[in-house]
Design a protein around this motif. Structure first.
Motif, mmCIF file in Angstrom:
data_model
loop_
_atom_site.group_PDB
_atom_site.id
_atom_site.type_symbol
_atom_site.label_atom_id
_atom_site.label_comp_id
_atom_site.label_asym_id
_atom_site.label_seq_id
_atom_site.Cartn_x
_atom_site.Cartn_y
_atom_site.Cartn_z
ATOM 1 N N ALA A 1 -2.994 10.954 11.998
ATOM 2 C CA ALA A 1 -3.859 10.210 11.067
ATOM 3 C C ALA A 1 -3.189 8.904 10.648
ATOM 4 N N THR B 1 0.311 10.338 -9.123
ATOM 5 C CA THR B 1 0.833 8.996 -9.358
ATOM 6 C C THR B 1 -0.316 8.069 -9.736
ATOM 7 N N ALA B 2 -0.017 7.077 -10.539
ATOM 8 C CA ALA B 2 -1.009 6.070 -10.913
ATOM 9 C C ALA B 2 -1.125 4.978 -9.862
ATOM 10 N N ALA B 3 -0.243 5.005 -8.874
ATOM 11 C CA ALA B 3 -0.392 4.071 -7.756
ATOM 12 C C ALA B 3 -1.503 4.587 -6.857
ATOM 13 N N GLY B 4 -2.334 3.697 -6.381
ATOM 14 C CA GLY B 4 -3.331 4.121 -5.405
ATOM 15 C C GLY B 4 -2.642 4.587 -4.141
ATOM 16 N N THR B 5 -3.129 5.670 -3.556
ATOM 17 C CA THR B 5 -2.487 6.193 -2.353
ATOM 18 C C THR B 5 -3.514 6.407 -1.247
ATOM 19 N N VAL B 6 -3.068 6.143 -0.019
ATOM 20 C CA VAL B 6 -3.870 6.414 1.166
ATOM 21 C C VAL B 6 -3.557 7.831 1.639
ATOM 22 N N THR B 7 -4.585 8.580 1.995
ATOM 23 C CA THR B 7 -4.431 9.976 2.389
ATOM 24 C C THR B 7 -4.420 10.096 3.909
ATOM 25 N N VAL B 8 -3.433 10.784 4.437
ATOM 26 C CA VAL B 8 -3.384 11.060 5.881
ATOM 27 C C VAL B 8 -3.220 12.558 6.150
ATOM 28 N N THR C 1 0.868 -1.175 0.000
ATOM 29 C CA THR C 1 0.000 0.000 0.000
ATOM 30 C C THR C 1 0.904 1.224 0.000
ATOM 31 N N VAL C 2 0.556 2.196 -0.833
ATOM 32 C CA VAL C 2 1.306 3.443 -0.875
ATOM 33 C C VAL C 2 0.558 4.483 -0.042
ATOM 34 N N PHE D 1 -4.435 5.014 11.199
ATOM 35 C CA PHE D 1 -4.405 4.054 10.084
ATOM 36 C C PHE D 1 -3.596 2.818 10.482
ATOM 37 N N LEU E 1 -4.836 -1.327 10.754
ATOM 38 C CA LEU E 1 -4.417 -2.306 9.746
ATOM 39 C C LEU E 1 -4.459 -3.708 10.328
#
Lengths: 334, 334
Positions: A116, A86-93, A76-77, A120, A124
């Motif tokens: 944040a 970026t084309a990678a899915g990213t988690v926002t904090v 996970t990015v 997260f 997990l």
């Protein structure tokens, strides 16, 4: 097991001579976005650039990806202040790109991102996390944080010749701008990372802290930047076991003193050598010559491969494939 | 092969009686975020809710995750207008939560998201993509798009009794508000989805279009919502082969006429039955009774499992494990 890549930026990287991450300073802002894409897709997707140093050293993301293609792992990015899409899915904090640490308040989003990311990390479900980073200029901000906390501040470099003098000058200027003495932010990790660090360090420390609170095993996958994360955790009262996995190149860097700083911070270190030395390969030789050394979880990924019993020769074969693909992508975009 | 899950929202879902996605209307906005987390992590992470219908039917994300745990596949979540935060990494294409289609301009971000998603789809290196959706209220917006394009608008439902009358009333009101006759947006797909659709449809159509342009095989993984995506593509001049993979529950829904609409749009349909009928299992029985039916790539994931030779009994065993985990998570959060 999951690899969490925290990718972001600091304008400190724009100080001439500090970083080798990305050949063209104008395109360096794309490096973390491209690194995330390489880990996720095996090549840059949206990023207009293949991260290669001025002398031709590929990004260590290529090694991490090579291990992924051999072994497979979830990843996970986390957006630790990306400056480019970026084309990678990213988690926002809530992390935003970091400013130059010579400003008085370069990372105002650091405390919020830390909290944040901590929440997260707490939630997990994994038993084990590897926390990795991609942030050009990150060893300078790592030095800034270590100095602000009053810890030994010998950091490594993506350049073969560590520009320690420039780093120290930038850090000294930053401490002045923030009104901090060395050690002036001891036991105040959020202050240290906000004034002297970068949003990736804040986010990585937060997620590691949250995961440790819920009994997830955490490996800090990186070199002296991850030691700065360990220092932030120690200064936040974390007394649990901390593991760090890095490459033989960081361990061999006499300018950095990884083992000494790790000892001071009570961090257990695993060192893995990809065996690039003496190979006649254009992508391996720069690493063997001391470039890049680490980043994007390279040392952690190599440790995973070794633990799983994957021979390093297999990792090297996979790396050569990833490298060729990156060269092709570079030709296409050039 | 990669599964792309486009997750987002439309305020149309707030019209009473339209959607069964999520038991509590106040928490329904969290369903797509939770679905993305279930596909990525196997359980909700940041989301405060486990998506279960009022009668106890688990989200179809549980089936997709079950296939993933059996088979393994890469996935990326695209933010198609999420209204709530998610712990799944998301790719940004500029989509924002959609408004109620009874407004005159409910999805102003649709054209931009379509184009950004198209560029993203063009650049993806995969040979094959499955494009899936999660958007409560999505069959009503699908009906809206099909009507605006002048295509047959028989859509399915996540409820056992399809509230077609309410859907038609909402769509008629929406067409009036947008100043559109049925078929008034024929050959103008961006107008159709902006005025009568939702941001997930726009994003899914864009990414599919871009991928098809670069010779990536695309399977639309879903039911009648994905037929609306196919209609958007046909009305955008796409004449390539289009594949759709859905569940036996959508195929058996007489209110929807999947086969007829697919035939009109020249879409090849693959139907897969998970074999939930007659099993004495609290998570399978609601599906067998006609609830949920499809969503979050369920039918596409089942088709992947079948193609890979995974027996459906193995998928069911995996589903039962995922279901138990979701119940545990539900107890924890309750």
């Amino acid at each position: 097991m999951r690899v969490l890549l925290v990718a972001g930026s600091t304008r400190t990287a724009a100080v001439p001579g500090l970083s080798a991450a990305g050949a063209d300073p104008d395109l360096r802002g794309h490096t973390p976005a491209a690194d995330a894409e390489i880990v996720e897709y095996g090549q840059p997707v949206r990023s207009p650039v293949v991260p290669v140093s001025p002398s031709g050293c590929p990004t260590p993301a290529a090694v991490t990806r090579a291990v992924r293609e051999t072994l497979g792992f979830d990843s996970t990015v986390v957006d630790g202040g990306l400056a480019e899409p970026t084309a990678a899915g990213t988690v926002t904090v809530g992390a935003r790109p970091g400013g130059d640490i010579r400003e008085d308040d370069p990372v105002p989003t650091a405390p919020g991102a830390y909290e944040a990311a901590r929440q997260f990390g707490r939630k997990l479900p994994e038993d084990e996390l590897l926390v990795a980073e991609s942030v050009p200029g990150g060893t300078t901000t790592a030095m800034g944080v270590l100095r602000a906390l009053g810890e030994p501040a010998a950091v490594s470099s993506s350049l073969p010749e560590n520009p320690l003098k420039q780093k120290r000058a930038v850090v000294t200027e930053g401490l002045d701008a923030s009104g901090l003495e060395p050690g002036g932010a001891a036991n105040r990790p959020k202050r240290a990372v906000r004034r002297m660090g970068d949003p990736v360090l804040a986010t990585a420390a937060g997620v590691a802290r949250g995961a440790l609170e819920t009994d997830t095993a955490v490996t800090l996958a990186g070199g002296t930047q991850m030691l700065a994360v360990a220092a932030l955790l120690r200064h936040d009262g974390v007394d649990r076991r901390l593991d760090l996995a890095t490459t033989s190149y960081v361990a061999a860097d006499d300018t950095a003193d990884l083992a000494g700083v790790a000892d001071t911070l009570d961090v257990d270190v695993t060192v893995t050598d990809p065996g690039f030395d003496g190979r006649d390969h254009a992508g391996m030789a720069p690493f063997a010559a001391g470039e890049a050394k680490e980043g994007v979880g390279m040392g952690g990924a190599l440790a995973l491969a070794r633990r799983a019993g994957v021979p390093m020769s297999e990792v090297r074969t996979s790396f050569a494939e990833v490298y060729d693909r990156l060269l092709d992508a570079s030709d296409d975009s050039g």
